[in-house]
Write an enzyme that holds these catalytic residues in place. Structure first.
Site, short mmCIF file in Angstrom:
data_model
loop_
_atom_site.label_atom_id
_atom_site.label_comp_id
_atom_site.label_asym_id
_atom_site.label_seq_id
_atom_site.Cartn_x
_atom_site.Cartn_y
_atom_site.Cartn_z
CB ALA A 87 30.55 45.63 35.96
CG ASP A 88 31.63 39.17 34.40
OD1 ASP A 88 30.74 39.12 33.53
OD2 ASP A 88 32.01 38.17 35.04
#
Length: 207
Positions: A87-88
């Site tokens: 994720a980011d």
């Protein structure tokens, strides 16, 4: 959800304490690996494209590392599939993308700007099925509106090392930050780093 986790394994490709907590709260057991990529080397014009590209790059880096280990062959051939979740998150303030502050001075500048203002939080989730090679991805956007943030609170926050490790230099769940949030449009878990609803959807699609 916990019952489902017995049919597959999960690797969380993140060192984020918030993401660990969120995934645990979803009822999943998981192991952790980190990507250690140069995030600044990946640039995209749109924040949604950027967060997806960064999460994919993290996945690619971890998969590349796994391939040097016996574990990858085991995961790829197992009847029990392994899912890698990466994720980011970035903050968008007045049209500018903010990632992790480079130092305390930048963290102070970031936090001071939120005082009495608003910021968008754009987050991505990428799920890679190591057994099939299938990859699912998505992103969402949330809004945070702040009350005025007193200078003494900014001083205290800047002194905390955690602020240098999070997008935009601010964690909304922090006890000093929480009372200063006026309104959240969206979900707290997504703003903290991992959308539960998006992650669950992508996990099921990846399977």
């Amino acid at each position: 959800m916990a019952a489902q986790s017995s049919s597959f394994k999960i690797i969380l490709g993140s060192s984020s304490i918030a993401r660990r907590k969120i995934l645990g709260d979803m009822g999943y057991e998981f192991t952790i690996m980190t990507a250690d990529i140069d995030e600044k080397a990946i640039r995209m014009e749109k924040p949604d494209d950027l967060v997806v590209a960064l999460a994919e790059a993290k996945a690619d880096a971890i998969i590349s590392r796994l391939k040097t280990m016996d574990q990858y062959e085991e995961d790829a051939s197992s009847k029990e599939p392994t899912l890698l979740i990466t994720a980011d998150t970035v903050v968008v303030y007045e049209g500018t993308v903010r990632e992790k502050p480079s130092d305390k001075k930048e963290a102070r500048h970031f936090i001071k700007g939120y005082s009495g203002g608003q910021a968008s939080v754009v987050g991505s989730v990428v799920v890679s099925n190591l057994a099939t090679g299938k990859r699912t991805r998505g992103w969402d956007r949330n809004e945070v509106y702040f009350h005025d943030i007193p200078d003494e609170v900014i001083d205290s926050l800047v002194e905390e090392e955690i602020m240098l490790k999070v997008a935009g230099g601010l964690t909304i769940e922090h006890p000093l930050t929480l009372p200063l949030i006026d309104t959240v449009v969206g979900s707290f878990d997504s703003i903290m780093g991992l959308s539960k609803s998006l992650a669950e959807k992508l996990i099921q699609e990846a399977l």
